[in-house]
Design an enzyme around this catalytic site. Structure first.
Site, PDB file in Angstrom:
ATOM      1  N   SER A  31       0.221   0.832   3.657  1.00 60.89           N
ATOM      2  CA  SER A  31       0.897   1.771   2.746  1.00 60.89           C
ATOM      3  C   SER A  31       2.292   2.103   3.278  1.00 60.89           C
ATOM      4  O   SER A  31       2.740   1.523   4.267  1.00 60.89           O
ATOM      5  CB  SER A  31       0.050   3.030   2.618  1.00 60.89           C
ATOM      6  OG  SER A  31      -0.255   3.497   3.907  1.00 60.89           O
ATOM      7  N   LEU A  32       2.963   3.019   2.629  1.00 59.30           N
ATOM      8  CA  LEU A  32       4.322   3.393   3.032  1.00 59.30           C
ATOM      9  C   LEU A  32       4.389   4.892   3.260  1.00 59.30           C
ATOM     10  O   LEU A  32       3.760   5.653   2.533  1.00 59.30           O
ATOM     11  CB  LEU A  32       5.308   3.064   1.903  1.00 59.30           C
ATOM     12  CG  LEU A  32       5.679   1.614   1.661  1.00 59.30           C
ATOM     13  CD1 LEU A  32       6.536   1.517   0.410  1.00 59.30           C
ATOM     14  CD2 LEU A  32       6.427   1.061   2.853  1.00 59.30           C
ATOM     15  N   GLU A  62      14.659  -1.373  -3.338  1.00 57.12           N
ATOM     16  CA  GLU A  62      13.910  -1.960  -4.462  1.00 57.12           C
ATOM     17  C   GLU A  62      13.288  -0.853  -5.294  1.00 57.12           C
ATOM     18  O   GLU A  62      12.972   0.209  -4.762  1.00 57.12           O
ATOM     19  CB  GLU A  62      12.773  -2.841  -3.934  1.00 57.12           C
ATOM     20  CG  GLU A  62      13.262  -4.030  -3.161  1.00 57.12           C
ATOM     21  CD  GLU A  62      12.109  -4.806  -2.528  1.00 57.12           C
ATOM     22  OE1 GLU A  62      10.941  -4.485  -2.783  1.00 57.12           O
ATOM     23  OE2 GLU A  62      12.418  -5.727  -1.773  1.00 57.12           O
ATOM     24  N   LYS A  64      10.358   1.073  -6.950  1.00 55.83           N
ATOM     25  CA  LYS A  64       8.939   1.210  -6.609  1.00 55.83           C
ATOM     26  C   LYS A  64       8.157   1.215  -7.921  1.00 55.83           C
ATOM     27  O   LYS A  64       8.102   2.220  -8.627  1.00 55.83           O
ATOM     28  CB  LYS A  64       8.705   2.494  -5.812  1.00 55.83           C
ATOM     29  CG  LYS A  64       7.308   2.603  -5.273  1.00 55.83           C
ATOM     30  CD  LYS A  64       7.202   3.730  -4.267  1.00 55.83           C
ATOM     31  CE  LYS A  64       5.826   3.793  -3.628  1.00 55.83           C
ATOM     32  NZ  LYS A  64       4.748   4.002  -4.582  1.00 55.83           N
ATOM     33  N   ARG A  85      -5.662  -4.542  -3.590  1.00 57.00           N
ATOM     34  CA  ARG A  85      -5.472  -4.081  -2.213  1.00 57.00           C
ATOM     35  C   ARG A  85      -6.783  -3.537  -1.638  1.00 57.00           C
ATOM     36  O   ARG A  85      -7.054  -3.698  -0.456  1.00 57.00           O
ATOM     37  CB  ARG A  85      -4.403  -2.979  -2.176  1.00 57.00           C
ATOM     38  CG  ARG A  85      -4.178  -2.490  -0.774  1.00 57.00           C
ATOM     39  CD  ARG A  85      -2.985  -1.589  -0.681  1.00 57.00           C
ATOM     40  NE  ARG A  85      -3.328  -0.218  -1.024  1.00 57.00           N
ATOM     41  CZ  ARG A  85      -2.644   0.839  -0.632  1.00 57.00           C
ATOM     42  NH1 ARG A  85      -1.556   0.681   0.083  1.00 57.00           N
ATOM     43  NH2 ARG A  85      -3.006   2.035  -0.970  1.00 57.00           N
ATOM     44  N   GLU A 121       3.307  -6.050  -7.405  1.00 56.11           N
ATOM     45  CA  GLU A 121       2.767  -4.950  -8.201  1.00 56.11           C
ATOM     46  C   GLU A 121       2.515  -5.461  -9.618  1.00 56.11           C
ATOM     47  O   GLU A 121       3.455  -5.882 -10.302  1.00 56.11           O
ATOM     48  CB  GLU A 121       3.787  -3.800  -8.197  1.00 56.11           C
ATOM     49  CG  GLU A 121       3.233  -2.481  -8.585  1.00 56.11           C
ATOM     50  CD  GLU A 121       2.526  -1.723  -7.428  1.00 56.11           C
ATOM     51  OE1 GLU A 121       2.311  -2.282  -6.332  1.00 56.11           O
ATOM     52  OE2 GLU A 121       2.169  -0.571  -7.665  1.00 56.11           O
ATOM     53  N   LYS A 238      13.895  -0.931   2.567  1.00 57.88           N
ATOM     54  CA  LYS A 238      13.375  -1.804   3.618  1.00 57.88           C
ATOM     55  C   LYS A 238      14.504  -2.235   4.537  1.00 57.88           C
ATOM     56  O   LYS A 238      15.603  -2.562   4.051  1.00 57.88           O
ATOM     57  CB  LYS A 238      12.740  -3.061   2.998  1.00 57.88           C
ATOM     58  CG  LYS A 238      11.610  -2.751   2.054  1.00 57.88           C
ATOM     59  CD  LYS A 238      11.033  -3.973   1.361  1.00 57.88           C
ATOM     60  CE  LYS A 238       9.915  -3.540   0.416  1.00 57.88           C
ATOM     61  NZ  LYS A 238       9.398  -4.625  -0.424  1.00 57.88           N
ATOM     62  N   LYS A 262      10.484   8.964  -2.991  1.00 54.35           N
ATOM     63  CA  LYS A 262       9.706   9.311  -4.194  1.00 54.35           C
ATOM     64  C   LYS A 262      10.477  10.278  -5.084  1.00 54.35           C
ATOM     65  O   LYS A 262      11.046  11.256  -4.595  1.00 54.35           O
ATOM     66  CB  LYS A 262       8.378   9.951  -3.788  1.00 54.35           C
ATOM     67  CG  LYS A 262       7.449   9.021  -3.028  1.00 54.35           C
ATOM     68  CD  LYS A 262       6.840   7.948  -3.888  1.00 54.35           C
ATOM     69  CE  LYS A 262       5.665   8.425  -4.707  1.00 54.35           C
ATOM     70  NZ  LYS A 262       4.411   8.530  -3.979  1.00 54.35           N
TER      71      LYS A 262
HETATM   72  S1  IVH Z   1       6.493  -2.785  -0.051  1.00 56.52           S
HETATM   73  C1  IVH Z   1       4.350  -2.482   4.007  1.00 56.52           C
HETATM   74  N1  IVH Z   1       7.847  -2.805  -2.305  1.00 56.52           N
HETATM   75  O1  IVH Z   1       3.945   1.014  -3.393  1.00 56.52           O
HETATM   76  C2  IVH Z   1       5.169  -2.369   2.779  1.00 56.52           C
HETATM   77  N2  IVH Z   1       5.729  -1.712  -2.268  1.00 56.52           N
HETATM   78  O2  IVH Z   1       2.459   2.425  -0.529  1.00 56.52           O
HETATM   79  C3  IVH Z   1       4.351  -2.572   1.590  1.00 56.52           C
HETATM   80  N3  IVH Z   1       5.048  -0.777  -4.440  1.00 56.52           N
HETATM   81  O3  IVH Z   1       0.795   0.263  -3.263  1.00 56.52           O
HETATM   82  C4  IVH Z   1       4.881  -2.194   0.303  1.00 56.52           C
HETATM   83  N4  IVH Z   1       6.831  -1.388  -5.590  1.00 56.52           N
HETATM   84  O4  IVH Z   1       2.026  -1.816  -4.046  1.00 56.52           O
HETATM   85  C5  IVH Z   1       6.712  -2.402  -1.680  1.00 56.52           C
HETATM   86  N5  IVH Z   1       9.125  -2.915  -4.237  1.00 56.52           N
HETATM   87  C6  IVH Z   1       8.015  -2.528  -3.619  1.00 56.52           C
HETATM   88  C7  IVH Z   1       6.999  -1.817  -4.300  1.00 56.52           C
HETATM   89  C8  IVH Z   1       5.857  -1.427  -3.576  1.00 56.52           C
HETATM   90  C9  IVH Z   1       5.641  -0.769  -5.643  1.00 56.52           C
HETATM   91  C10 IVH Z   1       3.743  -0.148  -4.138  1.00 56.52           C
HETATM   92  C11 IVH Z   1       2.823  -0.977  -3.281  1.00 56.52           C
HETATM   93  C12 IVH Z   1       1.980   0.035  -2.549  1.00 56.52           C
HETATM   94  C13 IVH Z   1       2.813   1.283  -2.599  1.00 56.52           C
HETATM   95  C14 IVH Z   1       3.324   1.648  -1.231  1.00 56.52           C
END
Ligand code: IVH
Length: 287
Positions: A31-32, A62, A64, A85, A121, A238, A262
């Site tokens: 997760s992030l 990017e 989200k 996931r 996603e 990132k 967020k």
């Molecule tokens: S990177 C380790 N990039 O956001 C990094 N996540 O908790 C992994 N998500 O459920 C995520 N858009 O599916 C990344 N451009 C994006 C994203 C993204 C949506 C979702 C991801 C995860 C949540 C992060």
């Protein structure tokens, strides 16, 4: 180093249910950490620059996407599995359902690694949700509250023909792992490479040379998010260099090299005009 691998705190997200087969993720889908303000972005930047002092860091911003995280595995140029996931370590095998999404390539060119996994996603565009909810209203079925719930419900149908009728789409945002290939040295190049293999990448990615550019990008999208044909709940920032990502590593389940900025939840005021009651199959009355 004090955390034991079997600690209950080491689980991410919900347990997968068993109606689908289980797919073990060779590298966990983590997760992030979140930032809800510029101050929290500053604090993140301070933390990472403190760990890698004197390094020039550039970033990729990017959107989200507010959907459902999936992992797609390819072997010998063919899509082999598609999984949710789940708890981050194992997900549900929803290969047949994901294959119905037309923007997921079922095969890739010979320039692809022998075996690899991409992450992205799956989502339902806003228009798709309105159409689906209109159909559900006609059939007296409960409406989906938001595109994320609709996307999650759609990919977890036991009958892939139902998934095929839902206008799902996907944006790929990472290469999970790859065998037999020299990895690009930046996240940006990795994404361009994945695009060259036929994966759908979000066109609104931006390279930012410093934190001020990152903040501009975040503020810009906070203003313009309604213009997008799909829901986003923030941005993901990132560190671009893969070498620096590796140096920064992880803390718990979250990479130090990325953070989710967020947006505040959208709030509105409305007047309740009426409450409709559906009579369920068992005679239950559902407002
Ligand atoms: S990177 C380790 N990039 O956001 C990094 N996540 O908790 C992994 N998500 O459920 C995520 N858009 O599916 C990344 N451009 C994006 C994203 C993204 C949506 C979702 C991801 C995860 C949540 C992060």
């Amino acid at each position: 180093d004090l955390v034991s691998p079997d600690s209950p705190t080491q689980r991410v997200g919900a347990e997968p249910v068993s109606a689908f087969g289980i797919v073990v993720h060779p590298r966990p889908l983590l997760s992030l950490a979140n930032a809800f303000s510029d101050q929290e972005l500053d604090a993140w930047y301070k933390r990472i620059t403190g760990l890698i002092p004197g390094q020039d860091i550039d970033f990729v911003c990017e959107l989200k996407i507010d959907g459902l995280a999936v992992a797609l595995t390819y072997g010998d140029r063919i899509m082999v599995t598609g999984a949710t996931r789940g708890n981050g370590y194992q997900g549900e095998n929803i290969t047949q359902n994901l294959k119905t999404i037309r923007s997921i390539p079922l095969s890739v060119p010979s320039t692809a690694p022998a075996k690899f996994e991409v992450r992205g996603e799956a989502y339902l565009p806003k228009k798709g949700l309105s159409k689906l909810n209109e159909e559900r209203a006609d059939e007296g079925l409960p409406l989906f509250a938001n595109p994320r719930n609709a996307a999650a419900g759609s990919v977890r149908q036991l009958d892939p023909r139902i998934t095929a009728r839902r206008p799902l789409d996907i944006f790929i945002y990472a290469l999970g792992w790859a065998e037999g290939m020299q990895m690009p040295s930046t996240h940006w190049e990795t994404m361009q490479y994945l695009k060259s293999l036929g994966f759908k990448i979000n066109p609104n990615m931006a390279r930012c040379k410093d934190l001020d550019e990152v903040k501009d990008c975040c503020h810009g999208w906070a203003e313009r998010r309604e213009e997008l044909p799909y829901d986003i709940d923030g941005l993901v920032i990132k560190v671009n260099s893969i070498a620096l990502q590796e140096e920064l590593g992880f803390v718990g389940h979250d990479p130090r090299w990325a953070i989710a900025y967020k947006f505040p939840a959208v709030q509105g005021t409305t007047r309740l005009l009426d409450i409709g009651i559906n009579v369920g199959r068992t005679g239950s009355l559902n407002p």
